[in-house]
Design a protein around this motif. Structure first.
Motif, PDB file in Angstrom:
ATOM      1  N   VAL A 124       0.855  -1.195   0.000  1.00 41.11           N
ATOM      2  CA  VAL A 124       0.000   0.000   0.000  1.00 41.11           C
ATOM      3  C   VAL A 124       0.888   1.242   0.000  1.00 41.11           C
ATOM      4  CG1 VAL A 124      -1.767   1.294   1.257  1.00 41.11           C
ATOM      5  CG2 VAL A 124      -1.827  -1.217   1.223  1.00 41.11           C
ATOM      6  N   PRO A 125       0.754   2.126  -0.989  1.00 43.13           N
ATOM      7  CA  PRO A 125       1.599   3.323  -1.028  1.00 43.13           C
ATOM      8  C   PRO A 125       1.410   4.199   0.199  1.00 43.13           C
ATOM      9  CG  PRO A 125       0.418   3.016  -3.109  1.00 43.13           C
ATOM     10  CD  PRO A 125      -0.173   2.052  -2.131  1.00 43.13           C
ATOM     11  N   VAL A 126       2.474   4.868   0.594  1.00 46.74           N
ATOM     12  CA  VAL A 126       2.414   5.809   1.711  1.00 46.74           C
ATOM     13  C   VAL A 126       2.937   7.155   1.240  1.00 46.74           C
ATOM     14  CG1 VAL A 126       4.653   5.004   2.598  1.00 46.74           C
ATOM     15  CG2 VAL A 126       3.126   6.310   4.071  1.00 46.74           C
ATOM     16  N   LEU A 127       2.129   8.177   1.428  1.00 46.83           N
ATOM     17  CA  LEU A 127       2.500   9.538   1.051  1.00 46.83           C
ATOM     18  C   LEU A 127       2.975  10.294   2.281  1.00 46.83           C
ATOM     19  CD1 LEU A 127      -0.587  10.212  -1.204  1.00 46.83           C
ATOM     20  CD2 LEU A 127       1.767  10.371  -2.005  1.00 46.83           C
ATOM     21  N   THR A 128       3.929  11.198   2.078  1.00 44.53           N
ATOM     22  CA  THR A 128       4.390  12.019   3.179  1.00 44.53           C
ATOM     23  C   THR A 128       4.824  13.383   2.674  1.00 44.53           C
ATOM     24  OG1 THR A 128       5.804  12.058   5.165  1.00 44.53           O
ATOM     25  CG2 THR A 128       6.834  11.344   3.120  1.00 44.53           C
ATOM     26  N   VAL A 129       4.924  14.334   3.593  1.00 41.61           N
ATOM     27  CA  VAL A 129       5.394  15.674   3.272  1.00 41.61           C
ATOM     28  C   VAL A 129       6.920  15.691   3.339  1.00 41.61           C
ATOM     29  CG1 VAL A 129       3.314  16.787   4.135  1.00 41.61           C
ATOM     30  CG2 VAL A 129       5.221  16.353   5.691  1.00 41.61           C
ATOM     31  N   ASN A 130       7.523  16.808   2.946  1.00 38.86           N
ATOM     32  CA  ASN A 130       8.962  16.984   3.121  1.00 38.86           C
ATOM     33  C   ASN A 130       9.227  17.257   4.600  1.00 38.86           C
ATOM     34  OD1 ASN A 130      10.004  16.765   0.362  1.00 38.86           O
ATOM     35  ND2 ASN A 130       8.760  18.583  -0.036  1.00 38.86           N
ATOM     36  N   GLN A 131       9.814  16.291   5.270  1.00 38.78           N
ATOM     37  CA  GLN A 131       9.962  16.332   6.712  1.00 38.78           C
ATOM     38  C   GLN A 131      10.996  17.362   7.162  1.00 38.78           C
ATOM     39  OE1 GLN A 131       8.100  14.744   8.885  1.00 38.78           O
ATOM     40  NE2 GLN A 131       6.980  13.422   7.452  1.00 38.78           N
ATOM     41  N   HIS A 132      10.683  18.066   8.265  1.00 38.67           N
ATOM     42  CA  HIS A 132      11.646  18.991   8.858  1.00 38.67           C
ATOM     43  C   HIS A 132      12.832  18.227   9.436  1.00 38.67           C
ATOM     44  CE1 HIS A 132       8.782  22.147   8.270  1.00 38.67           C
ATOM     45  NE2 HIS A 132       7.924  21.693   9.165  1.00 38.67           N
ATOM     46  N   TYR A 133      12.556  17.052  10.011  1.00 42.10           N
ATOM     47  CA  TYR A 133      13.598  16.235  10.630  1.00 42.10           C
ATOM     48  C   TYR A 133      13.952  15.108   9.654  1.00 42.10           C
ATOM     49  CZ  TYR A 133      12.085  18.701  14.838  1.00 42.10           C
ATOM     50  OH  TYR A 133      11.761  19.665  15.760  1.00 42.10           O
ATOM     51  N   THR A 134      15.025  15.302   8.903  1.00 44.20           N
ATOM     52  CA  THR A 134      15.376  14.361   7.834  1.00 44.20           C
ATOM     53  C   THR A 134      15.805  12.997   8.373  1.00 44.20           C
ATOM     54  OG1 THR A 134      17.626  15.272   7.778  1.00 44.20           O
ATOM     55  CG2 THR A 134      16.008  16.210   6.241  1.00 44.20           C
ATOM     56  N   ALA A 135      16.153  12.922   9.649  1.00 49.56           N
ATOM     57  CA  ALA A 135      16.527  11.630  10.224  1.00 49.56           C
ATOM     58  C   ALA A 135      15.365  10.648  10.210  1.00 49.56           C
ATOM     59  CB  ALA A 135      17.032  11.826  11.652  1.00 49.56           C
ATOM     60  N   SER A 136      14.164  11.146   9.964  1.00 50.28           N
ATOM     61  CA  SER A 136      13.011  10.249   9.909  1.00 50.28           C
ATOM     62  C   SER A 136      12.964   9.443   8.614  1.00 50.28           C
ATOM     63  CB  SER A 136      11.714  11.048  10.049  1.00 50.28           C
ATOM     64  OG  SER A 136      11.549  11.953   8.963  1.00 50.28           O
ATOM     65  N   TYR A 137      13.573   9.961   7.553  1.00 47.16           N
ATOM     66  CA  TYR A 137      13.457   9.300   6.248  1.00 47.16           C
ATOM     67  C   TYR A 137      13.997   7.866   6.237  1.00 47.16           C
ATOM     68  CZ  TYR A 137      11.968  13.641   3.975  1.00 47.16           C
ATOM     69  OH  TYR A 137      11.280  14.758   3.605  1.00 47.16           O
ATOM     70  N   PRO A 138      15.220   7.605   6.734  1.00 51.55           N
ATOM     71  CA  PRO A 138      15.706   6.220   6.694  1.00 51.55           C
ATOM     72  C   PRO A 138      14.788   5.250   7.431  1.00 51.55           C
ATOM     73  CG  PRO A 138      17.507   7.730   7.203  1.00 51.55           C
ATOM     74  CD  PRO A 138      16.247   8.535   7.258  1.00 51.55           C
ATOM     75  N   VAL A 139      14.181   5.701   8.521  1.00 50.86           N
ATOM     76  CA  VAL A 139      13.278   4.836   9.275  1.00 50.86           C
ATOM     77  C   VAL A 139      12.022   4.540   8.458  1.00 50.86           C
ATOM     78  CG1 VAL A 139      11.934   4.601  11.383  1.00 50.86           C
ATOM     79  CG2 VAL A 139      14.130   5.788  11.437  1.00 50.86           C
TER      80      VAL A 139
END
Length: 542
Positions: free
Chosen positions: A255-270
């Protein structure tokens, strides 16, 4: 260009912590006989007798401290058990075509926008959110409208009777006969949406995501994650990676998951690691300014939420075309299966139906303005550092320097008031700060928002302590034992000085709810609890 101003009652976010109530005497609860019919007030009283959100959260906090997570780990399974007792199967949930949204900031507003857009496209909608501001029934919306008292009572009774009649062979090793307050509302929401045969159910996560009781759908149509930040750290973790891991738990296989451009980039790898494990991709939405015809906003507060809701609606429409011509192009820019680069959604020309959904979306208590004589009250339930900063910018941008500035503030739990006030003072210098508890009035009480007496006294005491501490800064500060008393002082001051006044009320959605009880007690009856009637009628007739 369409101009979005006061119709955007925006900001969004928040996990609701109901007041700690004494644990119920379930033997008395069970004395209600099957088939008994309770009116709305009686149903709410019965609902409030169940274990509260706060008691559940306090248990989760203690488990987090001891690294024992029996309650949290069983949360989803227990909720499924209660749904099964109502005859709701996993297939029933999958057929709902759920849009599941998690995040720290903006998930409520993103859900409200998405629901409004899809409703204006002709779909019938269900929307579950938390918390409520004045009445519990605000948590369940049908076609953009808060569920009526009569319909709430009907389904409450129907569900209660089924729980009452349910034969449970082993109560010691099974969930209790009746769920907690929060689980009852979540189970009731899914049940109502299935019975009402909505085309789409927009579900806002309550707390976290992975172990949240809304996370019971195996095959949602789409998942989304709004901005991540630091909130509920004692439960979700004190690093952005831990928090992201909790939010990523709503992802489902394929199931695709959409997200915004996160302020805290450390969240992306997780987030991306979880997506790979679920054979899907995290798709980042473009800034709102990249669309060829973005709506004109009086604040950037909601721009990311609007872009996310546009992409959610676009993807959902492409998966579920309601009529010829709804397909508005691909969601993605390039192949997302390689995982070499972040998958990015493509901006598109926003259809008129989408723009109308944005324009007519109502989300009370967020960027919400109420005018009374010489006073303009600006209500916003901001309660995280990032949202408080955006809130103060919004207040600064829509008020004049010549007017008196009053700040009415309160915070709950482990949020630091001094930090919030420091953020606000970067944008505005209030002429007066008023500290109020989350209590509307000492004269009248809305049962849905009633606090136990010990908690009321504790909040009042804290307001007076905050006043004493803040008075040392040189800015005039006052404290009152209710919002009603604070409002009375503000309006008397405006009249006696003949000076127009702007008031910012913020720090807690509980404070916003108490303020609405005083400033606009009929806001639900006046249609402020949901979307425009035209959209609802269109969805109903579809």
């Amino acid at each position: 260009m369409l101009c979005v101003r006061r119709v955007l009652l925006f900001r969004g976010n928040l996990k609701f912590l109901r007041p700690v109530l004494p644990l119920p005497d379930l033997s008395n609860v069970r004395m209600i006989t099957a088939g008994s019919r309770l009116g709305y007030e009686e149903a709410i009283e019965r609902l409030m007798s169940l274990p509260s959100v706060s008691s559940t959260v306090e248990t989760a906090k203690k488990e987090s401290q001891t690294k024992q997570y029996s309650v949290r780990n069983s949360n989803v399974a227990v909720t499924r058990t209660y749904l099964q007792r109502l005859g709701v199967t996993t297939e029933d949930l999958d057929r709902l075509k759920v849009i599941h949204v998690a995040g720290t900031k903006g998930k409520g507003s993103t859900c409200a926008l998405t629901e409004s857009i899809l409703r204006n496209c002709g779909y019938s909608t269900g929307f579950n959110s938390s918390p409520h501001l004045m009445e519990v029934r605000e948590r369940i919306r049908l076609n953009g409208r808060v569920i009526s008292r009569d319909l709430f009572s009907h389904y409450f009774n129907e569900i209660w009777d089924m729980f009452e009649r349910c034969e449970i062979a082993d109560l010691e090793n099974s969930p209790a006969r009746f769920p907690s307050f929060l689980k009852y509302i979540v189970v009731m929401s899914y049940y109502v949406f299935i019975k009402e045969r909505v085309d789409v159910a927009v579900i806002e996560v309550g707390l976290g995501g992975r172990y949240d009781c809304t996370n019971v759908v195996d095959h949602p149509a789409l998942t989304a994650i709004t901005h991540l930040g630091y909130d509920h750290c004692s439960i979700l973790g004190y690093t952005i990676e831990e928090i992201a891991n909790e939010k990523a738990g709503i992802m489902k296989e394929g199931v695709p998951v959409l997200t915004v451009n996160q302020h805290y980039t450390a969240s992306y790898p997780v987030l991306e690691r979880e997506a790979r494990e679920k054979s899907t991709a995290v798709i980042r939405v473009p800034p709102l300014s990249h669309y060829p015809n973005p709506p004109t906003l009086n604040s950037d507060t909601w721009s990311d939420n609007i872009s996310l809701s546009l992409q959610i609606a676009k993807h959902w429409l492409n998966l579920n075309p309601h009529h010829q011509g709804t397909n508005i192009g691909p969601l993605l820019n390039g192949d997302v299966s390689c995982h070499k680069e972040p998958a990015k959604a493509v901006p598109f020309k926003i259809p008129d139906t989408f723009l109308r959904g944005i324009m007519t979306c109502q989300w009370p208590g967020r960027n919400h303005v109420i005018y009374r004589d010489k006073v303009a009250y600006h209500l916003d339930g901001a309660h995280t550092p990032v949202s408080i900063g955006l809130c103060s910018q919004w207040f600064k941008n829509c008020t004049a320097d010549s007017r008196r500035k009053v700040l009415v503030v309160n915070t709950t739990r482990d949020r630091h008031l001094a930090d919030f006030l420091d953020i606000i003072r970067k944008d505005i210098t209030p002429d007066l700060i008023i500290f109020c508890p989350n209590i509307a009035s000492n004269k009248y009480i809305v049962k849905d928002c009633e606090w136990p007496e010990d908690m009321k006294q504790a909040m009042i005491k804290r307001a007076h302590q905050n006043k004493d501490e803040w008075s040392e800064t040189g800015i005039p500060a006052l404290s009152f034992s209710s919002v009603e008393e604070g409002v009375r002082h503000i309006e008397q001051l405006a009249q006696s000085s003949n000076q127009e006044t702007d008031v910012l009320i913020t720090g807690s959605l509980h404070l916003i709810g108490a303020s609405l009880q005083v400033l606009h007690p009929t806001f639900l009856e006046d249609g402020m609890g949901g979307g425009n009637q035209e959209g609802a009628q269109k969805a109903n007739s579809a």
